[in-house]
Design a protein around this motif. Structure first.
Motif, short mmCIF file in Angstrom:
data_model
loop_
_atom_site.label_atom_id
_atom_site.label_comp_id
_atom_site.label_asym_id
_atom_site.label_seq_id
_atom_site.Cartn_x
_atom_site.Cartn_y
_atom_site.Cartn_z
N THR A 108 38.22 1.22 72.72
CA THR A 108 38.44 2.54 73.31
C THR A 108 39.00 2.38 74.72
O THR A 108 38.80 1.35 75.38
CB THR A 108 37.12 3.32 73.38
OG1 THR A 108 36.16 2.55 74.13
CG2 THR A 108 36.58 3.57 71.99
N ALA A 109 39.74 3.40 75.17
CA ALA A 109 40.35 3.35 76.50
C ALA A 109 39.25 3.26 77.56
O ALA A 109 38.21 3.91 77.45
CB ALA A 109 41.21 4.58 76.72
N PRO A 110 39.45 2.46 78.59
CA PRO A 110 38.44 2.34 79.65
C PRO A 110 38.23 3.67 80.36
O PRO A 110 39.14 4.50 80.45
CB PRO A 110 39.04 1.30 80.60
CG PRO A 110 40.05 0.57 79.79
CD PRO A 110 40.58 1.57 78.81
N THR A 111 37.05 3.86 80.89
CA THR A 111 36.75 5.07 81.66
C THR A 111 37.67 5.13 82.88
O THR A 111 37.83 4.15 83.60
CB THR A 111 35.29 5.06 82.12
OG1 THR A 111 34.44 4.94 80.97
CG2 THR A 111 34.95 6.32 82.89
N GLY A 112 38.28 6.28 83.08
CA GLY A 112 39.15 6.46 84.23
C GLY A 112 40.57 6.00 84.02
O GLY A 112 41.38 6.03 84.95
N ALA A 113 40.91 5.58 82.80
CA ALA A 113 42.29 5.13 82.53
C ALA A 113 43.24 6.32 82.59
O ALA A 113 42.92 7.41 82.11
CB ALA A 113 42.37 4.47 81.17
N PRO A 114 44.44 6.14 83.19
CA PRO A 114 45.43 7.22 83.19
C PRO A 114 45.84 7.57 81.77
O PRO A 114 45.71 6.77 80.85
CB PRO A 114 46.60 6.63 83.98
CG PRO A 114 46.03 5.47 84.72
CD PRO A 114 44.91 4.95 83.88
#
Length: 373
Positions: free
Chosen positions: A186-192
């Motif tokens: 999953t996309a990291p927290t805070g990723a644009p």
């Protein structure tokens, strides 16, 4: 102990070299039932620890001068080697500082060449005297000649070794690798929402300044961000951060420093494009390179834009966008094309994913080298 592995590198760390050391050392110790791992320490890492059948020793003397530190490390290796000289069968090394004290004994020596300090030193320390570099070159040649086998991660580096006059029959290709990223993290927290990514250190030969200039040429893509996942602390980024300010792109960059390696895959998988803007310097041309960042991007299924260098072509083939090095305009154009035609980029990335050697493949090749010696 029957086996030892020495490297003038910090381990563990967030650098790609630590990933490589972990895999190669594991193959050695699996084969010989454990052994001694000698590496650099510091940063709170214990001087000594045991993990199963492996004894880890870390050199942590804080010596500012690189050559003085390397020589002190060589003496340290000799001291740690001495109690095991009667039982050692094979020693694996990554650099001349490790190789010098282990040569000339009854055990076999495998010298793994990921880079040549005589070529890299002038880029790391431009003030290095030519006489010092020449002496280092002679030490490298001596170690390579005396080793029982030489392991290289790319054909380009292998060619550079053979041009030094080293017996080609003892030079073996054991490529860098990356395990497939499945399922996609999953996309990291805070990723644009939409971003390019650069993974790696920040030395000049990495070409991050070229990437920043390319980002400035993509100013019309106002939602686009650049994520820099760097293996070094923030203080090393100050010159690049000043450049970003001058180019007007500072607000479009997300910096992640000393990122744990197991978090990199998530950032790669969420990126629209992964960039490897290596420069056309002797460090990348004369000795070649085998960037783990490219292999890990391929394994994550992320389209890659990289400099058109021999070692990069060896890894990517036609399954990535290759651009002339040191050309921000060409780099920006290649990135723009992949962003505008995402289906084409995904198809290219899927082909690339199928070409990445796994660490199991590379370790099998290394095991064959051990068997031969």
């Amino acid at each position: 102990m029957r086996a030892a592995y020495f490297a003038f590198d910090r381990f563990p760390s967030s650098k790609g070299s630590a990933v490589h050391i972990g895999q190669m050392a594991a193959e050695l110790f699996d084969r010989f039932g454990g052994g001694l791992l000698g590496v650099l320490g510091g940063g709170g890492l214990p001087r000594y620890q045991r993990e199963g059948d492996v004894q880890i020793a870390r050199f942590d003397e804080q010596i500012p001068n690189l050559i003085d530190r390397a020589e002190a490390y060589s003496h340290w290796v000799a001291r740690h080697l001495a109690p095991h000289l009667e039982t050692l069968e094979l020693v694996h090394v990554r650099d001349p500082w490790s190789a010098l004290p282990v040569l000339g004994h009854r055990h076999k020596v495998v010298y793994e060449v990921n880079g040549l300090p005589s070529i890299e030193l002038p880029h790391t320390w431009p003030q290095a005297a030519p006489a010092t570099v020449a002496k280092l070159r002679r030490l490298e040649e001596h170690c390579l000649e005396q080793a029982d086998a030489v392991v290289v991660p790319s054909s380009v580096i292998g060619d550079a070794i053979r041009k030094m006059g080293i017996n080609p029959e003892k030079v073996f290709l054991v490529p860098n690798a990356a395990n497939p990223v499945t399922p996609a993290p999953t996309a990291p927290t805070g990723a644009p929402e939409r971003y390019l990514i650069y993974v790696g250190a920040l030395q000049r030969w990495q070409g991050v300044d070229v990437l920043l200039r390319a980002l400035a040429r993509l100013a019309d893509l106002t939602e686009l961000r650049l994520v820099v996942c760097s293996s070094v602390p923030e203080r090393r980024a100050k010159p690049l951060q000043r450049l970003a300010d001058r180019l007007g792109v500072a607000e479009r960059i997300v910096w992640r420093f000393t990122l744990p390696h197991d978090e990199v895959a998530g950032w790669l998988a969420g990126a629209a494009v992964s960039a490897a803007p290596l420069t056309a310097c002797p460090r990348n041309l004369d000795q070649g390179c085998a960037p783990l960042k490219i292999l890990e991007s391929m394994a994550a299924g992320t389209p890659v834009v990289a400099s058109d260098l021999p070692a990069v072509r060896e890894i990517l083939g036609e399954d990535g966008r290759l651009v002339a090095p040191d050309r921000p305009a060409e780099l920006a154009r290649a990135i723009r094309i992949l962003l505008e035609y995402p289906d084409r980029g995904r198809a290219m990335a899927e082909r690339a994913r199928g070409r990445v050697p796994s660490w199991a493949d590379s370790r099998a090749r290394l095991a064959e080298v051990y068997r031969r010696v």
